[in-house]
Design an enzyme around this catalytic site. Structure first.
Site, PDB file in Angstrom:
ATOM      1  CB  SER A 248      37.708  24.681  34.216  1.00 38.03           C
ATOM      2  OG  SER A 248      37.649  24.551  32.819  1.00 38.03           O
ATOM      3  CB  THR A 293      35.148  18.533  33.499  1.00 34.99           C
ATOM      4  OG1 THR A 293      36.421  18.147  33.972  1.00 34.99           O
ATOM      5  CG2 THR A 293      34.499  19.492  34.474  1.00 34.99           C
ATOM      6  CE  LYS A 297      36.504  14.758  31.352  1.00 35.42           C
ATOM      7  NZ  LYS A 297      37.929  14.868  31.105  1.00 35.42           N
ATOM      8  CG  ASP A 333      39.147  14.464  27.552  1.00 38.42           C
ATOM      9  OD1 ASP A 333      39.464  15.671  27.537  1.00 38.42           O
ATOM     10  OD2 ASP A 333      38.435  13.946  28.433  1.00 38.42           O
ATOM     11  CB  ALA A 360      42.845   3.067  36.054  1.00 32.47           C
ATOM     12  CB  THR A 384      41.564   1.070  42.646  1.00 33.16           C
ATOM     13  OG1 THR A 384      41.471   2.124  43.595  1.00 33.16           O
ATOM     14  CG2 THR A 384      40.532   0.012  42.946  1.00 33.16           C
ATOM     15  CG  LEU A 448      47.061  13.861  31.036  1.00 31.64           C
ATOM     16  CD1 LEU A 448      45.850  13.060  30.576  1.00 31.64           C
ATOM     17  CD2 LEU A 448      47.818  14.384  29.817  1.00 31.64           C
TER      18      LEU A 448
HETATM   19  P1  ATR Z   1      39.245  11.605  35.738  1.00 31.78           P
HETATM   20  O1  ATR Z   1      37.935  11.511  35.043  1.00 31.78           O
HETATM   21  O2  ATR Z   1      39.805  13.015  35.732  1.00 31.78           O
HETATM   22  O3  ATR Z   1      40.245  10.609  35.277  1.00 31.78           O
HETATM   23  P2  ATR Z   1      38.563   9.999  37.998  1.00 31.78           P
HETATM   24  O4  ATR Z   1      37.786   9.116  37.096  1.00 31.78           O
HETATM   25  O5  ATR Z   1      37.922  10.426  39.297  1.00 31.78           O
HETATM   26  O6  ATR Z   1      38.942  11.353  37.284  1.00 31.78           O
HETATM   27  O7  ATR Z   1      39.987   9.307  38.278  1.00 31.78           O
HETATM   28  C1  ATR Z   1      40.898   9.793  39.178  1.00 31.78           C
HETATM   29  C2  ATR Z   1      42.171   8.955  39.140  1.00 31.78           C
HETATM   30  O8  ATR Z   1      43.076   9.488  40.129  1.00 31.78           O
HETATM   31  C3  ATR Z   1      41.961   7.496  39.504  1.00 31.78           C
HETATM   32  O9  ATR Z   1      42.888   6.712  38.803  1.00 31.78           O
HETATM   33  C4  ATR Z   1      42.287   7.484  41.000  1.00 31.78           C
HETATM   34  O10 ATR Z   1      42.717   6.226  41.518  1.00 31.78           O
HETATM   35  P3  ATR Z   1      41.640   5.163  42.085  1.00 31.78           P
HETATM   36  O11 ATR Z   1      41.068   4.497  40.874  1.00 31.78           O
HETATM   37  O12 ATR Z   1      42.441   4.269  42.939  1.00 31.78           O
HETATM   38  O13 ATR Z   1      40.624   5.960  42.851  1.00 31.78           O
HETATM   39  C5  ATR Z   1      43.447   8.429  41.019  1.00 31.78           C
HETATM   40  N1  ATR Z   1      43.682   8.939  42.391  1.00 31.78           N
HETATM   41  C6  ATR Z   1      42.936   9.826  43.048  1.00 31.78           C
HETATM   42  N2  ATR Z   1      43.471  10.069  44.274  1.00 31.78           N
HETATM   43  C7  ATR Z   1      44.585   9.290  44.376  1.00 31.78           C
HETATM   44  C8  ATR Z   1      45.575   9.105  45.376  1.00 31.78           C
HETATM   45  N3  ATR Z   1      45.535   9.780  46.517  1.00 31.78           N
HETATM   46  N4  ATR Z   1      46.582   8.272  45.115  1.00 31.78           N
HETATM   47  C9  ATR Z   1      46.660   7.602  43.937  1.00 31.78           C
HETATM   48  N5  ATR Z   1      45.742   7.733  42.947  1.00 31.78           N
HETATM   49  C10 ATR Z   1      44.722   8.569  43.159  1.00 31.78           C
END
Ligand code: ATR
Length: 513
Positions: A248, A293, A297, A333, A360, A384, A448
């Site tokens: 970070s 973080t 969150k 954010d 998402a 997802t 981001l």
């Molecule tokens: P943040 O708070 O930083 O947004 P998060 O809530 O853990 O972190 O979200 C991570 C995002 O990265 C989600 O959209 C996740 O997709 P899923 O909802 O399907 O889990 C996405 N993500 C993480 N690993 C992934 C991968 N290997 N391929 C595609 N999307 C991924």
């Protein structure tokens, strides 16, 4: 105010002295780890305090305590005696401290140390199991009033650190050193003063072949970034909670700003596995404000006594401040994202622009809400799909998966593409979440992520000729907003300009050093 002790673990006296000369300006005292010296070199330890020209701790750490001394106890006592022998009437030529363990029983050696003014640090190392009753242990270890009692314990959770903090508050009269070894305990090394510790141990990480102890931090980082030697009970403490917190920019941002404006404040990483424990720790340490973080969150919201309308409507909080009524949550954010995007595309809103949001998760919630507020339309694509749908339905946006069907929908939503997922971030999968999509080169592309500065996704967009920006600008803008929530004032423009003139490259250099 805790002293900063440079732990010297080189194989020769000469090398240790070279390291000391490089880091002397940040060093209050040094610990000579005799157990790390080559056996031949151990014969010459007596003159080390004179050569070092600073107070020195004589330590011969046994392998069972995490050190490198594998010989018998007789040999170790002889070495300690050699170090303390021929005491000089000028105390600068003698060891200022000797570290001896709680179970060490050689009264004549302790007597000799006391006679010539060498202070005893009575230590206990717990590497494989937590000490249950730390206050009791601290009390039982001390044999005379002038000893410094040291407990170094390997911690496996925030709750372990909480127990150590509680012990430090119970035992206030004793001179002591309390260290939580390992990643969960890094802030016990920065906030040594708040834990009631007499000193904080540090290493010259870029020089040492052997680390002093698990989790020991770099002396320059502790002295120059965190200004550990200046932390007192008046220092305002801020920080960041999350896990793993290894990449970070926020500690660098806040501490650099505090230092430029000469404010008595520090910003500390608080890696944690439990929101409840870390909030109790934050209260115990008198922390004034925290950034939140991944992955907390959303989970932080039920723990807040008050939260802004934005936090309530979006369901994500990244900033909490301690007020008289308790923790108050905000979301910066959102502001950081929209400021960064609008500035990049040189517009005041997103009217008539169509956007794809990739991901998402928590950040995507803030991004979607801001795009809606700014008058834009969006398609949310996520691995997802139901999570994309949940957010999209709130704003009358479209949604889909990261598959051919979803990608097809993008043909009408590709003025701006915003990547919010963790794919490509350091420590995560180094792939491209949108590899099925071909850039035309006309898209504005924002990722981001800022560690690394260019993800595989952003690299592909750049190669196709798109205008691209990573998340560094956004994270700095949201941190400026956090600063205002924490302190009640804006960062002085002059300080911000000085900080910005260092640029992202300085941060990348520091990070990869
Ligand atoms: P943040 O708070 O930083 O947004 P998060 O809530 O853990 O972190 O979200 C991570 C995002 O990265 C989600 O959209 C996740 O997709 P899923 O909802 O399907 O889990 C996405 N993500 C993480 N690993 C992934 C991968 N290997 N391929 C595609 N999307 C991924």
């Amino acid at each position: 105010m805790a002293k900063l002790c440079l732990c010297l673990t080189a194989k020769t006296i000469q090398r240790n002295l070279e390291i000391l000369s490089k880091y002397r300006k940040n060093t209050d005292l040094v610990e000579l780890r005799v157990d790390c010296l080559d056996p031949d070199e151990r014969l010459y330890i007596r003159r080390f305090p004179e050569l070092a020209g600073l107070p020195v701790i004589l330590t011969i750490r046994r392998d069972v305590d995490g050190g490198h001394f594998a010989g018998g106890e007789g040999a170790r006592v002889k070495l300690l005696a050699n170090g303390l022998a021929f005491a000089n009437t000028d105390s600068r030529y003698n060891y200022a401290y000797v570290d001896i363990e709680d179970d060490f029983e050689v009264p004549s050696l302790e007597e000799a140390a006391r006679t010539f003014g060498t202070k005893i640090i009575r230590s206990c190392h717990s590497l494989n199991g937590f000490i249950e009753n730390i206050p009791k242990k601290l009390k039982s270890m001390q044999r005379s009033g002038d000893e410094i009692v040291k407990i170094a314990v390997a911690v496996k959770s925030a709750n372990d650190v909480l127990q150590v903090l509680k012990a430090s508050k119970k035992i206030t009269a004793q001179n002591k050193i309390l260290i939580c070894m390992g990643h969960y305990g890094i802030y016990t090394r920065i906030l040594a003063d708040r834990f009631g510790s007499y000193l904080s141990y540090a290493s010259a990480l870029s020089e040492s072949e052997v680390p002093g102890a698990p989790g020991q931090m770099d002396i320059s980082e502790l002295a120059e970034l965190y200004r550990v030697q200046k932390i007192t009970n008046k220092t305002k403490v801020y920080g960041l909670i999350g896990y793993p917190l290894k990449a970070s920019v926020s500690p660098w941002f806040f501490n650099t700003v505090f230092s430029l404006e000469n404010t008595d404040a520090v910003y500390v990483p608080f890696p944690t596995d439990s929101i409840n424990d870390i909030l109790e720790i934050a209260e115990g340490l008198d922390v004034n404000g925290l950034s939140i973080t991944v992955p907390y969150k959303e989970a932080i919201i039920p723990k807040l006594q008050k939260s802004s309308d934005m936090v309530q409507s979006i369901g994500a909080c990244n900033t909490i401040s301690r007020t008289e009524e308790g923790w108050h949550g905000d979301n910066t954010d959102c502001g950081g994202f929209s400021e960064s995007l609008l500035n990049f595309i040189n517009r005041k809103n997103l009217k008539y622009l169509k956007t794809t949001i990739v991901g998402a998760g928590g950040v995507a919630r803030s991004v979607a809400s801001e795009i809606h507020r700014m008058g834009g339309k969006a398609l949310i694509l996520n691995r997802t799909v139901y999570k994309a749908k949940n957010i999209a339905s709130k704003y009358n946006f479209k949604w889909g998966g990261l598959d051919n069907q979803g990608i097809e929908l993008m043909s009408k939503y590709n003025d701006i593409i915003i990547q919010t997922s963790s794919v490509g971030m350091e420590g995560y999968e180094a792939s491209d979440p949108l590899d099925l999509y071909s850039f035309s080169g006309d898209e504005v592309v924002m990722d981001l992520i800022y560690v690394p500065p260019v993800t595989p996704f952003l690299k592909r967009a750049m190669s196709a000729g798109c205008r691209t920006i990573n998340g560094y600008d956004m994270v700095i803008r949201q941190a400026c907003m956090q600063y205002a929530h924490f302190t009640g004032t804006e960062i002085p423009q002059k300080v911000l300009s000085q900080f910005n003139s260092m640029g992202a490259n300085t941060w990348n250099k520091i990070r990869s050093a």
